[in-house]
Write a protein that holds these residues in place. Sequence first.
Motif, PDB file in Angstrom:
ATOM      1  N   UNK A  24     -10.929  -7.941   6.205  1.00 34.10           N
ATOM      2  CA  UNK A  24     -10.712  -7.787   4.767  1.00 34.10           C
ATOM      3  C   UNK A  24     -10.367  -6.321   4.441  1.00 34.10           C
ATOM      4  N   UNK A  25     -11.096  -5.426   5.101  1.00 31.55           N
ATOM      5  CA  UNK A  25     -10.873  -3.996   4.854  1.00 31.55           C
ATOM      6  C   UNK A  25      -9.437  -3.596   5.235  1.00 31.55           C
ATOM      7  N   UNK A  26      -8.980  -4.115   6.357  1.00 29.25           N
ATOM      8  CA  UNK A  26      -7.611  -3.807   6.792  1.00 29.25           C
ATOM      9  C   UNK A  26      -6.604  -4.358   5.782  1.00 29.25           C
ATOM     10  N   UNK A  27      -6.915  -5.555   5.289  1.00 35.97           N
ATOM     11  CA  UNK A  27      -6.002  -6.167   4.323  1.00 35.97           C
ATOM     12  C   UNK A  27      -5.907  -5.310   3.048  1.00 35.97           C
ATOM     13  N   UNK A  28      -7.068  -4.910   2.558  1.00 33.59           N
ATOM     14  CA  UNK A  28      -7.068  -4.103   1.326  1.00 33.59           C
ATOM     15  C   UNK A  28      -6.358  -2.765   1.559  1.00 33.59           C
ATOM     16  N   UNK A  29      -6.721  -2.113   2.674  1.00 36.08           N
ATOM     17  CA  UNK A  29      -6.141  -0.796   2.977  1.00 36.08           C
ATOM     18  C   UNK A  29      -4.631  -0.875   3.162  1.00 36.08           C
ATOM     19  N   UNK A  30      -4.189  -1.876   3.931  1.00 41.55           N
ATOM     20  CA  UNK A  30      -2.746  -1.949   4.211  1.00 41.55           C
ATOM     21  C   UNK A  30      -1.963  -2.320   2.955  1.00 41.55           C
ATOM     22  N   UNK A  31      -2.538  -3.188   2.119  1.00 41.67           N
ATOM     23  CA  UNK A  31      -1.860  -3.532   0.858  1.00 41.67           C
ATOM     24  C   UNK A  31      -1.681  -2.309  -0.029  1.00 41.67           C
ATOM     25  N   UNK A  32      -2.720  -1.484  -0.053  1.00 45.04           N
ATOM     26  CA  UNK A  32      -2.652  -0.276  -0.875  1.00 45.04           C
ATOM     27  C   UNK A  32      -1.557   0.663  -0.366  1.00 45.04           C
ATOM     28  N   UNK A  33      -1.492   0.797   0.951  1.00 46.05           N
ATOM     29  CA  UNK A  33      -0.449   1.662   1.540  1.00 46.05           C
ATOM     30  C   UNK A  33       0.938   1.095   1.253  1.00 46.05           C
TER      31      UNK A  33
END
Length: 281
Positions: free
Chosen positions: A5-14
Amino acid sequence: MNSNELIKIGSNFLKKNNIKSYMIDAEVLLSSISGKSRENLLISDFKVNPIQIKSFNNMILKRAKSKEPIAYLLKKKEFWSNKLNVSSDVLIPRPETEILVENLIKYYNGKNPFILDIGTGSGCIIISILQELKKSTGIAIDISEKALKIAKKNSKLNGTFNRIKFVNFSICKFNTFKFDLIVSNPPYISRSELKNLDEGIKFFEPKIALDGGNDGLDVMRKVIYKSRKILKINGMLALEIGNGQYKKVSQILKLNKFREKILIKDYKDNIRCIFSTLNHY
Ligand code: GLN
């Protein structure tokens, strides 16, 4: 929160902030913060503790706002299974350069060439080669003293320090030895391309490591010209070149009596490396 989930949130933000490498950046970041390999991240979904989440979010924010490359934020870059130190004094080692290293290691398998690495930067090329060719020795030169400091540190970390001599020198003034192998990934970006590079590269990577002058080949010419004088008979010159530079570099090689031996393409099918030897009649 879990890793996926963290990767998903982080990558979406980037992604929203126009970072092209959004996925790999988020993965490399979490891998470094959690101490788990990227492969491990892909196959498992583990709990990330609040401190790690906080530092992940901070770095994601920094990457999105300033565009500073992840490798500089972490001060590390993986290259040929080594964790190398990097700072904005050195170019971030690229996967394309791993192709150069891989092919040289294959070519020299079982041999012990005396190597010169021109413009060593982080030291990624010579360190990786010497790690595999255990009896080889070499010299790494760079005009940047700050870069050499990092290269030295990397070679100490990777157990090759006693086989590499680091010299703060310009290739033009280097005349001391003759080599079996000269390798170089010189600055090869042309002036016009320089302006159009991604912000992360343009604002953070050292210009001196990128700028190849008007047509991108200023340093390439010097490297080829000098190599002709300091290669042993049957020695080899291994160059990494930029996109679309093959024809021009090929001409310069010919002018300097080099004979092309091996051409290697990169992941995008561009000719990326030229191995050549001197013509002896
Ligand atoms: N040799 C280093 C590398 O391949 C540095 C190259 C450079 O600064 N142009 O990454």
